[in-house]
Design a protein around this motif. Structure first.
Motif, PDB file in Angstrom:
ATOM      1  N   ASP A 110       0.818  -1.214   0.000  1.00 21.59           N
ATOM      2  CA  ASP A 110       0.000   0.000   0.000  1.00 21.59           C
ATOM      3  C   ASP A 110       0.852   1.266   0.000  1.00 21.59           C
ATOM      4  OD1 ASP A 110      -2.462   1.243  -0.178  1.00 21.59           O
ATOM      5  OD2 ASP A 110      -2.660   1.466   2.005  1.00 21.59           O
ATOM      6  N   ILE A 111       1.843   1.295  -0.883  1.00 19.30           N
ATOM      7  CA  ILE A 111       2.731   2.460  -1.004  1.00 19.30           C
ATOM      8  C   ILE A 111       2.046   3.504  -1.872  1.00 19.30           C
ATOM      9  CG2 ILE A 111       4.936   3.262  -1.928  1.00 19.30           C
ATOM     10  CD1 ILE A 111       6.065   0.461  -1.183  1.00 19.30           C
ATOM     11  N   SER A 112       1.845   4.684  -1.301  1.00 21.48           N
ATOM     12  CA  SER A 112       1.171   5.740  -2.058  1.00 21.48           C
ATOM     13  C   SER A 112       2.133   6.356  -3.077  1.00 21.48           C
ATOM     14  CB  SER A 112       0.618   6.808  -1.122  1.00 21.48           C
ATOM     15  OG  SER A 112       1.656   7.405  -0.405  1.00 21.48           O
ATOM     16  N   GLY A 113       1.583   6.812  -4.200  1.00 21.96           N
ATOM     17  CA  GLY A 113       2.370   7.427  -5.252  1.00 21.96           C
ATOM     18  C   GLY A 113       3.089   6.446  -6.149  1.00 21.96           C
ATOM     19  N   ARG A 114       2.851   5.152  -5.956  1.00 23.24           N
ATOM     20  CA  ARG A 114       3.591   4.128  -6.711  1.00 23.24           C
ATOM     21  C   ARG A 114       3.378   4.216  -8.214  1.00 23.24           C
ATOM     22  NH1 ARG A 114      -0.352   1.763  -3.654  1.00 23.24           N
ATOM     23  NH2 ARG A 114      -2.086   0.879  -4.825  1.00 23.24           N
ATOM     24  N   SER A 115       2.213   4.688  -8.640  1.00 28.96           N
ATOM     25  CA  SER A 115       1.924   4.717 -10.079  1.00 28.96           C
ATOM     26  C   SER A 115       2.796   5.720 -10.826  1.00 28.96           C
ATOM     27  CB  SER A 115       0.451   5.009 -10.328  1.00 28.96           C
ATOM     28  OG  SER A 115       0.126   6.289  -9.824  1.00 28.96           O
ATOM     29  N   THR A 116       3.361   6.697 -10.139  1.00 31.84           N
ATOM     30  CA  THR A 116       4.205   7.688 -10.804  1.00 31.84           C
ATOM     31  C   THR A 116       5.698   7.425 -10.592  1.00 31.84           C
ATOM     32  OG1 THR A 116       4.128   9.150  -8.873  1.00 31.84           O
ATOM     33  CG2 THR A 116       2.430   9.474 -10.581  1.00 31.84           C
ATOM     34  N   MET A 117       6.033   6.363  -9.871  1.00 30.01           N
ATOM     35  CA  MET A 117       7.438   6.079  -9.552  1.00 30.01           C
ATOM     36  C   MET A 117       8.134   5.309 -10.665  1.00 30.01           C
ATOM     37  SD  MET A 117       7.290   4.880  -5.594  1.00 30.01           S
ATOM     38  CE  MET A 117       6.615   5.912  -4.320  1.00 30.01           C
ATOM     39  N   ASN A 118       9.420   5.602 -10.853  1.00 27.71           N
ATOM     40  CA  ASN A 118      10.224   4.790 -11.756  1.00 27.71           C
ATOM     41  C   ASN A 118      10.729   3.574 -10.974  1.00 27.71           C
ATOM     42  OD1 ASN A 118      12.682   5.419 -10.371  1.00 27.71           O
ATOM     43  ND2 ASN A 118      12.971   7.260 -11.634  1.00 27.71           N
ATOM     44  N   LYS A 119      11.465   2.718 -11.623  1.00 26.08           N
ATOM     45  CA  LYS A 119      11.907   1.470 -11.006  1.00 26.08           C
ATOM     46  C   LYS A 119      12.765   1.705  -9.756  1.00 26.08           C
ATOM     47  CE  LYS A 119      13.937  -2.963 -12.194  1.00 26.08           C
ATOM     48  NZ  LYS A 119      14.465  -3.828 -13.217  1.00 26.08           N
ATOM     49  N   ASP A 120      13.737   2.610  -9.840  1.00 27.36           N
ATOM     50  CA  ASP A 120      14.602   2.885  -8.687  1.00 27.36           C
ATOM     51  C   ASP A 120      13.804   3.449  -7.512  1.00 27.36           C
ATOM     52  OD1 ASP A 120      16.875   1.975  -9.984  1.00 27.36           O
ATOM     53  OD2 ASP A 120      17.471   3.967 -10.678  1.00 27.36           O
ATOM     54  N   GLU A 121      12.845   4.306  -7.809  1.00 26.42           N
ATOM     55  CA  GLU A 121      12.003   4.870  -6.747  1.00 26.42           C
ATOM     56  C   GLU A 121      11.143   3.789  -6.105  1.00 26.42           C
ATOM     57  OE1 GLU A 121      11.405   9.426  -8.421  1.00 26.42           O
ATOM     58  OE2 GLU A 121      10.163   7.824  -9.246  1.00 26.42           O
ATOM     59  N   LEU A 122      10.653   2.844  -6.896  1.00 30.03           N
ATOM     60  CA  LEU A 122       9.871   1.738  -6.346  1.00 30.03           C
ATOM     61  C   LEU A 122      10.730   0.890  -5.404  1.00 30.03           C
ATOM     62  CD1 LEU A 122       7.819   0.605  -9.470  1.00 30.03           C
ATOM     63  CD2 LEU A 122       6.863   1.409  -7.302  1.00 30.03           C
ATOM     64  N   VAL A 123      11.959   0.593  -5.826  1.00 32.05           N
ATOM     65  CA  VAL A 123      12.869  -0.196  -4.982  1.00 32.05           C
ATOM     66  C   VAL A 123      13.081   0.515  -3.646  1.00 32.05           C
ATOM     67  CG1 VAL A 123      15.245  -1.034  -4.724  1.00 32.05           C
ATOM     68  CG2 VAL A 123      14.028  -1.390  -6.880  1.00 32.05           C
TER      69      VAL A 123
END
Length: 139
Positions: A110-123
């Protein structure tokens, strides 16, 4: 202190808390590798590092526990390059997974903002969420 019993099964009382909440394969992988590395190197810290490195090849950290990966292999640049690498570890996050997989893990957490994150930001976001869940799990 050995992490396995005489029959080769993981001693749950000797496992890190995140592994207590993980499947038997994760527990056994960590425990057997730890005991072997401790016998080989005689150093508990190095044995733990070796055991986590082995675990990260088959499992990834999701929240406060470890889950099997879809395919085995190194989890991040440090795992690919070896022990002497200066690369940053991803703390159990399978940084080599696809962006889609990382997005699915971020959704689970349930990480907010995940849809706008790139791969490194998701990690990075998954790693922070995992740390938070682990802290909660230990309380």
């Amino acid at each position: 202190m050995p992490k396995t019993t005489k029959t080769g099964k993981a001693k749950k009382s000797e496992l890190p808390s995140t592994l207590e909440r993980s499947d038997k394969k994760a527990q056994d992988t960590f425990a057997k590798t730890y005991d072997s590395a401790l016998e080989e190197y005689g150093d508990e810290q190095r044995a733990a590092q070796t055991a986590y490195a082995s675990l990260k090849r088959t499992h990834e950290k999701v929240g406060d526990h470890w889950e099997p990966k879809d395919s085995s292999g190194p989890s991040d640049k440090k795992a690919e390059q070896g022990r002497k690498s200066n690369a940053k570890t991803a703390g159990g996050v399978d940084a080599n997974a696809s962006k889609e997989h990382l997005y699915d893990v971020a959704s689970k957490l349930d990480i907010s903002g995940r849809s706008t994150m790139n791969k490194d930001e998701l990690v990075d976001a998954i790693q922070k969420a995992n740390e938070k869940e682990t802290r909660k799990g230990r309380s």
